[in-house]
Design a protein around this motif. Sequence first.
Motif, mmCIF file in Angstrom:
data_model
loop_
_atom_site.group_PDB
_atom_site.id
_atom_site.type_symbol
_atom_site.label_atom_id
_atom_site.label_comp_id
_atom_site.label_asym_id
_atom_site.label_seq_id
_atom_site.Cartn_x
_atom_site.Cartn_y
_atom_site.Cartn_z
ATOM 1 N N ALA A 199 40.621 34.502 48.257
ATOM 2 C CA ALA A 199 39.818 33.469 47.599
ATOM 3 C C ALA A 199 40.703 32.302 47.187
ATOM 4 C CB ALA A 199 39.115 34.029 46.373
ATOM 5 N N ARG A 200 40.064 31.177 46.967
ATOM 6 C CA ARG A 200 40.724 29.990 46.428
ATOM 7 C C ARG A 200 40.281 29.868 44.975
ATOM 8 N NH1 ARG A 200 40.982 24.121 49.361
ATOM 9 N NH2 ARG A 200 41.767 22.960 47.585
ATOM 10 N N ILE A 201 41.257 29.880 44.067
ATOM 11 C CA ILE A 201 40.943 29.822 42.635
ATOM 12 C C ILE A 201 41.775 28.732 41.971
ATOM 13 C CG2 ILE A 201 40.286 32.260 42.491
ATOM 14 C CD1 ILE A 201 43.041 32.851 41.306
ATOM 15 N N SER A 202 41.341 28.282 40.807
ATOM 16 C CA SER A 202 42.094 27.234 40.114
ATOM 17 C C SER A 202 43.380 27.817 39.523
ATOM 18 C CB SER A 202 41.248 26.589 39.018
ATOM 19 O OG SER A 202 41.186 27.420 37.884
ATOM 20 N N LYS A 203 44.424 26.997 39.506
ATOM 21 C CA LYS A 203 45.711 27.432 38.948
ATOM 22 C C LYS A 203 45.553 27.827 37.484
ATOM 23 C CE LYS A 203 48.728 24.729 41.930
ATOM 24 N NZ LYS A 203 49.717 23.654 42.038
ATOM 25 N N GLN A 204 44.708 27.106 36.766
ATOM 26 C CA GLN A 204 44.517 27.385 35.345
ATOM 27 C C GLN A 204 43.889 28.762 35.117
ATOM 28 O OE1 GLN A 204 43.459 24.492 36.825
ATOM 29 N NE2 GLN A 204 45.020 23.136 36.024
ATOM 30 N N GLU A 205 42.981 29.147 35.996
ATOM 31 C CA GLU A 205 42.291 30.433 35.844
ATOM 32 C C GLU A 205 43.049 31.595 36.484
ATOM 33 O OE1 GLU A 205 38.451 29.904 37.560
ATOM 34 O OE2 GLU A 205 37.755 28.588 35.975
ATOM 35 N N ALA A 206 44.039 31.306 37.316
ATOM 36 C CA ALA A 206 44.735 32.350 38.077
ATOM 37 C C ALA A 206 45.292 33.481 37.209
ATOM 38 C CB ALA A 206 45.838 31.739 38.943
ATOM 39 N N PRO A 207 46.016 33.205 36.119
ATOM 40 C CA PRO A 207 46.559 34.321 35.330
ATOM 41 C C PRO A 207 45.475 35.252 34.780
ATOM 42 C CG PRO A 207 47.627 32.275 34.711
ATOM 43 C CD PRO A 207 46.476 31.916 35.610
ATOM 44 N N THR A 208 44.395 34.683 34.279
ATOM 45 C CA THR A 208 43.311 35.491 33.726
ATOM 46 C C THR A 208 42.616 36.294 34.808
ATOM 47 O OG1 THR A 208 42.959 33.816 32.029
ATOM 48 C CG2 THR A 208 41.167 35.390 32.382
ATOM 49 N N ILE A 209 42.349 35.657 35.934
ATOM 50 C CA ILE A 209 41.676 36.343 37.042
ATOM 51 C C ILE A 209 42.536 37.484 37.570
ATOM 52 C CG2 ILE A 209 40.910 36.074 39.448
ATOM 53 C CD1 ILE A 209 39.889 33.270 38.636
ATOM 54 N N VAL A 210 43.819 37.212 37.784
ATOM 55 C CA VAL A 210 44.724 38.241 38.308
ATOM 56 C C VAL A 210 44.825 39.405 37.323
ATOM 57 C CG1 VAL A 210 47.137 38.732 38.895
ATOM 58 C CG2 VAL A 210 45.996 36.707 39.841
ATOM 59 N N TYR A 211 44.960 39.118 36.052
ATOM 60 C CA TYR A 211 45.049 40.175 35.032
ATOM 61 C C TYR A 211 43.784 41.044 35.042
ATOM 62 C CZ TYR A 211 45.317 42.519 30.549
ATOM 63 O OH TYR A 211 45.330 43.470 29.563
ATOM 64 N N THR A 212 42.631 40.406 35.066
ATOM 65 C CA THR A 212 41.357 41.130 35.071
ATOM 66 C C THR A 212 41.229 41.994 36.318
ATOM 67 O OG1 THR A 212 40.325 39.359 33.802
ATOM 68 C CG2 THR A 212 38.842 40.850 34.965
ATOM 69 N N LEU A 213 41.604 41.446 37.464
ATOM 70 C CA LEU A 213 41.521 42.207 38.718
ATOM 71 C C LEU A 213 42.434 43.436 38.683
ATOM 72 C CD1 LEU A 213 41.490 39.228 41.222
ATOM 73 C CD2 LEU A 213 39.593 40.792 40.777
ATOM 74 N N LEU A 214 43.646 43.246 38.175
ATOM 75 C CA LEU A 214 44.594 44.368 38.111
ATOM 76 C C LEU A 214 44.100 45.471 37.175
ATOM 77 C CD1 LEU A 214 47.999 42.455 38.064
ATOM 78 C CD2 LEU A 214 47.218 44.053 39.828
ATOM 79 N N GLN A 215 43.399 45.082 36.129
ATOM 80 C CA GLN A 215 42.855 46.064 35.188
ATOM 81 C C GLN A 215 41.615 46.765 35.732
ATOM 82 O OE1 GLN A 215 44.480 46.785 32.279
ATOM 83 N NE2 GLN A 215 45.970 45.346 33.071
ATOM 84 N N SER A 216 40.909 46.124 36.655
ATOM 85 C CA SER A 216 39.602 46.613 37.086
ATOM 86 C C SER A 216 39.566 47.311 38.436
ATOM 87 C CB SER A 216 38.619 45.434 37.136
ATOM 88 O OG SER A 216 38.594 44.757 35.901
ATOM 89 N N PHE A 217 40.537 47.029 39.300
ATOM 90 C CA PHE A 217 40.462 47.525 40.676
ATOM 91 C C PHE A 217 41.784 48.158 41.117
ATOM 92 C CE2 PHE A 217 37.478 43.960 40.390
ATOM 93 C CZ PHE A 217 36.297 44.606 40.756
ATOM 94 N N PRO A 218 41.724 49.077 42.108
ATOM 95 C CA PRO A 218 42.944 49.715 42.623
ATOM 96 C C PRO A 218 43.679 48.801 43.608
ATOM 97 C CG PRO A 218 41.038 50.579 43.772
ATOM 98 C CD PRO A 218 40.516 49.635 42.715
ATOM 99 N N ILE A 219 44.376 47.820 43.055
ATOM 100 C CA ILE A 219 45.054 46.814 43.877
ATOM 101 C C ILE A 219 46.497 47.239 44.139
ATOM 102 C CG2 ILE A 219 45.858 44.418 43.926
ATOM 103 C CD1 ILE A 219 43.307 43.725 42.343
ATOM 104 N N ASP A 220 46.885 47.164 45.389
ATOM 105 C CA ASP A 220 48.237 47.524 45.806
ATOM 106 C C ASP A 220 49.176 46.322 45.710
ATOM 107 O OD1 ASP A 220 50.147 49.328 46.859
ATOM 108 O OD2 ASP A 220 49.879 48.449 48.855
#
Length: 125
Positions: free
Chosen positions: A84-105
């Motif tokens: 996906a293409r996401i805003s730089k400002q939202e990237a840290p929050t989005i990445v943190y949420t994804l890591l907490q919510s999904f089995p990401i390698d």
Amino acid sequence: EYNKDNVSTIILTSHYMEDIVSLCKRVIIMDKGKIFYDGSLEKLSSSVGNDKIVTLHFKEQISSEMEATLSPQFEKISSTTLKARISKQEAPTIVYTLLQSFPIDDINLEEVPIEEVIREIFQKK
């Protein structure tokens, strides 16, 4: 190197963006014989937007529930990869949420390719 040693200007005309990114600090974009942009590649990229490309690599196949949760923002690239293409400002929050919510390698964050930046500039024109 030649430029530094001889304090000279080198003009490179190219449609091959990898050359431009690796060789040039300053770019001039011309449209119909007129200068459309003259400045740094960094400023050129940020003039379109402050986005990042995020690629998620999952440990297992993406379930239909995960895909539904992350759609339509994320595009399925393979059975274990979304992008996906996401805003730089939202990237840290989005990445943190994804890591907490999904089995990401693995997660890759990249700049938007210069080809896309230039395409967007001309589309807005």
